[in-house]
Design a protein around this motif. Structure first.
Motif, mmCIF file in Angstrom:
data_model
loop_
_atom_site.group_PDB
_atom_site.id
_atom_site.type_symbol
_atom_site.label_atom_id
_atom_site.label_comp_id
_atom_site.label_asym_id
_atom_site.label_seq_id
_atom_site.Cartn_x
_atom_site.Cartn_y
_atom_site.Cartn_z
ATOM 1 N N GLN A 13 0.837 -1.195 0.000
ATOM 2 C CA GLN A 13 0.000 0.000 0.000
ATOM 3 C C GLN A 13 0.874 1.249 0.000
ATOM 4 N N PRO A 87 2.038 5.303 -5.544
ATOM 5 C CA PRO A 87 1.541 4.543 -6.702
ATOM 6 C C PRO A 87 2.406 4.731 -7.949
ATOM 7 N N VAL A 121 2.312 -0.590 -6.150
ATOM 8 C CA VAL A 121 1.931 0.220 -4.992
ATOM 9 C C VAL A 121 0.483 0.657 -5.193
ATOM 10 N N SER A 122 -0.376 0.238 -4.291
ATOM 11 C CA SER A 122 -1.797 0.568 -4.396
ATOM 12 C C SER A 122 -2.094 1.843 -3.609
ATOM 13 N N SER A 123 -3.056 2.581 -4.105
ATOM 14 C CA SER A 123 -3.422 3.858 -3.447
ATOM 15 C C SER A 123 -4.469 3.649 -2.382
#
Length: 123
Positions: A13, A87, A121-123
């Motif tokens: 994350q 991200p 990478v997730s927001s």
């Protein structure tokens, strides 16, 4: 032959951290510059960070203050500690090495690349 093998990618994350590792193996005499490049989807591969065998470092502007490149010369291994991930850090991360090796009795200085490791990478 010389091989570079990366590990440590994955899904994290935003704000999280990851540590990438890359080990070079083969008939290596020395590794001069080692580093990391990133290729986002549909874009070109660009430098993230690199380090010489004497410890001098260079970083992309986007990596300064968040990423740290280091190496273990005895193990021919380079690391990339990535903190405060965003991200826009998403992409395939490729390890790079400028290596002096012995091939069939001759010395060869050449560039080698790993197979790449995905960082998402997730927001």
């Amino acid at each position: 032959q010389v091989q570079l093998v990366e590990s440590g990618g994955g899904l994290v994350q935003a704000g999280g951290s990851l540590r990438l590792s890359c080990a070079a193996s083969g008939s290596i005499i020395s590794t001069d510059v080692m580093g990391w490049y990133r290729q986002p989807p549909g874009k070109q591969r660009d430098l993230v960070a690199r380090i010489t065998n004497e410890g001098s470092t260079n970083y992309a502007d986007s990596a300064k203050g968040r990423f740290t490149v280091s190496r273990d010369n005895a193990k021919n291994t380079v690391y990339l500690q990535m903190n405060s991930l965003k991200p826009e850090d998403t992409g395939v991360y490729y390890c790079y090495g400028h290596v002096l090796s012995a091939i069939r009795g001759s010395l060869l200085r050449d560039d080698y690349w790993g197979q790449g490791t995905q960082v998402t990478v997730s927001s």
